[in-house]
Each structure stands twice: as C-alpha cells, then as structure tokens.
Design an enzyme around this catalytic site. Structure first.
Site, PDB file in Angstrom:
ATOM      1  N   SER A  74      17.976 -61.063  74.355  1.00 35.48           N
ATOM      2  CA  SER A  74      18.014 -62.553  74.584  1.00 35.48           C
ATOM      3  C   SER A  74      17.834 -63.208  73.137  1.00 35.48           C
ATOM      4  O   SER A  74      18.450 -64.307  73.056  1.00 35.48           O
ATOM      5  CB  SER A  74      16.420 -62.986  75.032  1.00 35.48           C
ATOM      6  OG  SER A  74      15.323 -62.368  74.378  1.00 35.48           O
ATOM      7  N   ASP A 251       6.849 -66.711  69.004  1.00 34.12           N
ATOM      8  CA  ASP A 251       6.369 -65.620  69.614  1.00 34.12           C
ATOM      9  C   ASP A 251       6.225 -64.348  69.063  1.00 34.12           C
ATOM     10  O   ASP A 251       5.745 -63.457  69.432  1.00 34.12           O
ATOM     11  CB  ASP A 251       6.985 -65.508  71.099  1.00 34.12           C
ATOM     12  CG  ASP A 251       8.325 -65.282  71.189  1.00 34.12           C
ATOM     13  OD1 ASP A 251       8.928 -64.789  70.090  1.00 34.12           O
ATOM     14  OD2 ASP A 251       8.775 -64.825  72.260  1.00 34.12           O
ATOM     15  N   HIS A 254      11.504 -63.917  69.531  1.00 35.92           N
ATOM     16  CA  HIS A 254      12.420 -64.837  69.529  1.00 35.92           C
ATOM     17  C   HIS A 254      12.492 -65.784  68.426  1.00 35.92           C
ATOM     18  O   HIS A 254      11.603 -66.537  68.110  1.00 35.92           O
ATOM     19  CB  HIS A 254      12.491 -65.838  70.596  1.00 35.92           C
ATOM     20  CG  HIS A 254      12.417 -64.776  72.012  1.00 35.92           C
ATOM     21  ND1 HIS A 254      11.297 -64.222  72.628  1.00 35.92           N
ATOM     22  CD2 HIS A 254      13.720 -64.351  72.645  1.00 35.92           C
ATOM     23  CE1 HIS A 254      11.761 -63.503  73.525  1.00 35.92           C
ATOM     24  NE2 HIS A 254      12.961 -63.443  73.629  1.00 35.92           N
TER      25      HIS A 254
END
Length: 273
Positions: A74, A251, A254
């Site tokens: 991601s 977080d 990310h």
C-alpha cells in the site's frame, strides 16, 4: 443602566479580548507554519545524513528507452487507479513516493523517454507479489525494478490473519529475485527497507524487535543480489528529530505528504539522482 464611562470600559475590554485572541491565533498559525516549513526544509539534510550516493557513480543508471517499475504494497500503491495502469500517468501512480520519484525522473530525463509503472498493491506480502509477478513484472520487461515489501509480512501476523515467519519472508523474497534475474539478467534492482515510525496511531514499541528481523533479512538479500539499497528506517529515524512521527506518517506505516516527499528524496539519492 451603564453610564458612558462603564460603556467605554466594557467596549475597551471587549476589544482587548478580541485583539488578544487574534494575536494568539496568529502566533499559533505562524508557529505551525514555521514548524512545517522547518520540517520541509530539513528533508534535504535528513536524506543527506542517511543516504549515501552510489560508489564510483559515473553515469545515470537510467538509459534511453528504459522501463522502470515500482513494486510493493500500500505504501507504493498509494491509492493508484488500477483500472488504467498506463505508464507515465499520474492517476496510475496514486499520491505516494512512487509518483514523486517518477515525476522527478521524467522531469530530469526527458531525452531518455523513460517508461515508468507503479504496480504496488495494498496489503501485499512477498508471496502475493510472486503470485502476480508474471503480469505485474515480467511482462513489463523492466530495466530498473524497485521493490518495497515487508511491513505486511510482519503487521498481518499481529492480528492472527497471517502465519508467515521471517524465514518465509526471506526465502520467498530470495526466490522472487532469482526468478527475476533469470528472466532479465541485466535488470537493475533497487530494494527498499521496510520501516515503521513509533508514537503513531498503529505502531508502538512492540514493533521494534520483530521488524528488525525483517529489515536485517531485506538488507541481507540486498547484499546478496548486489542491489541499490534505500535505508528508509534510518531516514525516518532521523526525520523524527525534526518533526513528530505523526508529521511524517499518521499511523506509523503509511506516509503523509511530507513523508512521501521524504521517501522520494531518499529513493532518488540512493539511485544517484
């Protein structure tokens, strides 16, 4: 009823209160703006302190007509459009470090006519890269291949949804690179260190020791295959000396806008750009 003097005093104090509030708000705004500017200005110094330029670099690793591929999870995906995965298309890159790094390459080397893809997919672990490697790597025939993978190989074990081990990660990663080099003996590999940032919404001290093992494994493989190495953990460790962890990544995994710019700068310096 208030006489004129009382009214004057009341209006005076009301105006003073408003003035003080505006002054405080202005100071807070200037403080936040300055802090952001200082952190942004520090990106160059952060990267310079952590990333070494390639030894004996004589020329760019990018040649005319090269295909460059960004792979990973991601962090690389960054919300890209998977319905149209065209090269050199902003929406196909999402809003992360891959977009910023690719944009800089295209800006720096228009004469090289580079073809650049982002094929990161959110949630991926190494074995999931392998499952889609034919379509998302080998068919693209990359000349330069950058991979950032590993955080999910650890993170997903924390909630019991994945039972992979550090041995699985290392063996799968090594097999993936062997497969790639067998197909393209001359491919230039860029391996990126999986990273974490403490005092953020998802990451705490319990990440430190397990993630070190994945980082050591990734670096070991990078050395074995003689790849370019991007030390993202060192970069973020230095970055939190300049601004809080949540400035770079809310977080802990990310990146924010500033974190993505930091990663792109580190990646570009590692490859010698």
């Amino acid at each position: 009823m208030l006489n004129r003097w009382h009214k004057f005093l009341l209006l005076f104090f009301i105006n003073q209160l408003k003035s003080n509030q505006m002054s405080i708000s202005r100071r807070n705004f200037l403080y936040k703006s300055t802090a952001g500017a200082v952190a942004a200005a520090s990106i160059t110094s952060i990267v310079s302190a952590c990333v070494s330029e390639p030894e004996q670099k004589k020329e760019s690793i990018f040649a005319k007509g090269d295909t460059v591929l960004f792979q990973g999870d991601s962090i690389t995906d960054a919300g890209r459009d998977r319905q149209d995965e065209s090269a050199n298309r902003a929406w196909s890159f999402g809003n992360g470090y891959a977009l910023l790094a690719a944009s800089q390459l295209l800006n720096a080397y228009p004469e090289e006519q580079l073809t650049i893809y982002n094929r990161g997919i959110s949630g991926n672990k190494v074995f999931q890269l392998a499952d889609r490697w034919e379509k998302d790597c080998l068919e693209l025939n990359p000349d330069v291949l950058s991979i950032l993978i590993g955080v999910n190989d650890y993170w997903h074990t924390r909630n019991g949804n994945y039972d992979g081990t550090i041995e699985v990660y290392e063996n799968d990663y090594r097999a993936l690179l062997k497969r790639t080099q067998e197909a393209f003996p001359g491919v230039k590999l860029v391996l990126c260190e999986p990273f974490y940032v403490l005092e953020t919404s998802a990451v705490d001290e319990t990440w430190i020791e397990p993630m070190k093992q994945y980082q050591v494994a990734a670096k070991k493989i990078s050395d074995e295959f003689e790849t370019i190495w991007v030390p993202f953990q060192q970069v973020f460790d230095e970055a939190i000396k300049h601004a809080p962890g949540t400035y770079w990544t809310p977080d802990g995994v990310h990146p924010s806008m500033a974190g993505a710019q930091l990663m792109a700068a580190a990646w570009l310096k590692a490859v010698g750009e």
